[in-house]
Design a protein around this motif. Structure first.
Motif, PDB file in Angstrom:
ATOM      1  N   MET A   1       0.836  -1.192   0.000  1.00  0.00           N
ATOM      2  CA  MET A   1       0.000   0.000   0.000  1.00  0.00           C
ATOM      3  C   MET A   1       0.873   1.245   0.000  1.00  0.00           C
ATOM      4  N   SER A   2       0.410   2.208  -0.702  1.00  0.00           N
ATOM      5  CA  SER A   2       1.166   3.449  -0.744  1.00  0.00           C
ATOM      6  C   SER A   2       0.750   4.371   0.392  1.00  0.00           C
ATOM      7  N   GLU A   3       1.707   5.138   0.837  1.00  0.00           N
ATOM      8  CA  GLU A   3       1.403   6.093   1.904  1.00  0.00           C
ATOM      9  C   GLU A   3       0.584   7.243   1.341  1.00  0.00           C
ATOM     10  N   LYS A   4      -0.386   7.669   2.107  1.00  0.00           N
ATOM     11  CA  LYS A   4      -1.177   8.828   1.684  1.00  0.00           C
ATOM     12  C   LYS A   4      -0.555  10.081   2.272  1.00  0.00           C
ATOM     13  N   ASN A   5      -0.331  11.037   1.416  1.00  0.00           N
ATOM     14  CA  ASN A   5       0.187  12.312   1.896  1.00  0.00           C
ATOM     15  C   ASN A   5      -0.943  13.084   2.556  1.00  0.00           C
ATOM     16  N   PRO A   6      -0.628  13.834   3.609  1.00  0.00           N
ATOM     17  CA  PRO A   6      -1.690  14.623   4.241  1.00  0.00           C
ATOM     18  C   PRO A   6      -2.214  15.666   3.264  1.00  0.00           C
ATOM     19  N   ARG A   7      -3.513  15.840   3.279  1.00  0.00           N
ATOM     20  CA  ARG A   7      -4.128  16.805   2.380  1.00  0.00           C
ATOM     21  C   ARG A   7      -4.207  18.151   3.081  1.00  0.00           C
ATOM     22  N   PHE A   8      -3.858  19.175   2.366  1.00  0.00           N
ATOM     23  CA  PHE A   8      -3.930  20.509   2.931  1.00  0.00           C
ATOM     24  C   PHE A   8      -4.390  21.468   1.853  1.00  0.00           C
ATOM     25  N   LEU A   9      -4.924  22.584   2.299  1.00  0.00           N
ATOM     26  CA  LEU A   9      -5.411  23.595   1.378  1.00  0.00           C
ATOM     27  C   LEU A   9      -4.394  24.716   1.277  1.00  0.00           C
ATOM     28  N   THR A  10      -4.140  25.146   0.067  1.00  0.00           N
ATOM     29  CA  THR A  10      -3.263  26.288  -0.112  1.00  0.00           C
ATOM     30  C   THR A  10      -4.071  27.566   0.094  1.00  0.00           C
ATOM     31  N   ASN A  11      -3.385  28.665   0.276  1.00  0.00           N
ATOM     32  CA  ASN A  11      -4.072  29.943   0.429  1.00  0.00           C
ATOM     33  C   ASN A  11      -4.917  30.261  -0.793  1.00  0.00           C
ATOM     34  N   ALA A  12      -4.407  29.949  -1.956  1.00  0.00           N
ATOM     35  CA  ALA A  12      -5.145  30.227  -3.189  1.00  0.00           C
ATOM     36  C   ALA A  12      -6.443  29.430  -3.240  1.00  0.00           C
ATOM     37  N   THR A  13      -6.399  28.178  -2.803  1.00  0.00           N
ATOM     38  CA  THR A  13      -7.604  27.347  -2.788  1.00  0.00           C
ATOM     39  C   THR A  13      -8.637  27.914  -1.820  1.00  0.00           C
ATOM     40  N   VAL A  14      -8.183  28.311  -0.660  1.00  0.00           N
ATOM     41  CA  VAL A  14      -9.092  28.885   0.338  1.00  0.00           C
ATOM     42  C   VAL A  14      -9.733  30.152  -0.204  1.00  0.00           C
ATOM     43  N   ILE A  15      -8.941  30.988  -0.850  1.00  0.00           N
ATOM     44  CA  ILE A  15      -9.465  32.237  -1.407  1.00  0.00           C
ATOM     45  C   ILE A  15     -10.496  31.950  -2.487  1.00  0.00           C
ATOM     46  N   LYS A  16     -10.229  30.965  -3.346  1.00  0.00           N
ATOM     47  CA  LYS A  16     -11.181  30.612  -4.402  1.00  0.00           C
ATOM     48  C   LYS A  16     -12.497  30.116  -3.813  1.00  0.00           C
ATOM     49  N   VAL A  17     -12.408  29.270  -2.796  1.00  0.00           N
ATOM     50  CA  VAL A  17     -13.624  28.744  -2.158  1.00  0.00           C
ATOM     51  C   VAL A  17     -14.411  29.866  -1.505  1.00  0.00           C
ATOM     52  N   LEU A  18     -13.726  30.739  -0.778  1.00  0.00           N
ATOM     53  CA  LEU A  18     -14.407  31.862  -0.134  1.00  0.00           C
ATOM     54  C   LEU A  18     -15.038  32.794  -1.162  1.00  0.00           C
ATOM     55  N   ALA A  19     -14.370  33.011  -2.274  1.00  0.00           N
ATOM     56  CA  ALA A  19     -14.928  33.861  -3.326  1.00  0.00           C
ATOM     57  C   ALA A  19     -16.230  33.280  -3.862  1.00  0.00           C
ATOM     58  N   LYS A  20     -16.270  31.962  -4.033  1.00  0.00           N
ATOM     59  CA  LYS A  20     -17.496  31.314  -4.501  1.00  0.00           C
ATOM     60  C   LYS A  20     -18.612  31.450  -3.470  1.00  0.00           C
ATOM     61  N   VAL A  21     -18.270  31.241  -2.208  1.00  0.00           N
ATOM     62  CA  VAL A  21     -19.273  31.355  -1.143  1.00  0.00           C
ATOM     63  C   VAL A  21     -19.842  32.769  -1.094  1.00  0.00           C
ATOM     64  N   PHE A  22     -18.956  33.760  -1.132  1.00  0.00           N
ATOM     65  CA  PHE A  22     -19.406  35.150  -1.080  1.00  0.00           C
ATOM     66  C   PHE A  22     -20.223  35.518  -2.309  1.00  0.00           C
TER      67      PHE A  22
END
Length: 100
Positions: free
Chosen positions: A1-22
């Motif tokens: 089995m391969s190791e799963k890397n921890p998933r994290f959000l970049t600042n750009a991703t957070v900004i894009k999501v917030l822009a959609k919400v707003f």
């Protein structure tokens, strides 16, 4: 089995999501405004008054709490304003417990 890397959000991703919400919130607000028949000028006035009320209420609350702390320190008025604003922003991010 391969190791799963921890998933994290970049600042750009957070900004894009917030822009959609707003954007969706703005659409909902505009739909509700048009349904209620509130003009742009009236809406601006309502937003301004609501902000002033909320800011004045929070500012008074924190000024009362910090009067003693400010009296013990020798800090400038601008530093006081900065601290009050930081506390107000921190409190506004938290969910309100008792809202009249």
């Amino acid at each position: 089995m391969s190791e799963k890397n921890p998933r994290f959000l970049t600042n750009a991703t957070v900004i894009k999501v917030l822009a959609k919400v707003f954007a969706f919130q703005a659409i909902e607000i505009n739909l509700l405004r048009s349904q209620a028949g509130i003009s742009d000028a009236n809406w601006k006035t309502l937003k301004t008054e609501a902000f002033k009320k909320a800011y004045a209420k929070q500012r008074a609350f924190y000024e009362d709490r910090l009067t003693g702390a400010f009296a013990l320190e020798h800090i400038s008025q601008s530093e006081r304003e900065t601290r009050l604003l930081e506390l107000w922003l921190k409190q506004s991010e938290e969910s309100p417990k008792d809202e009249p």
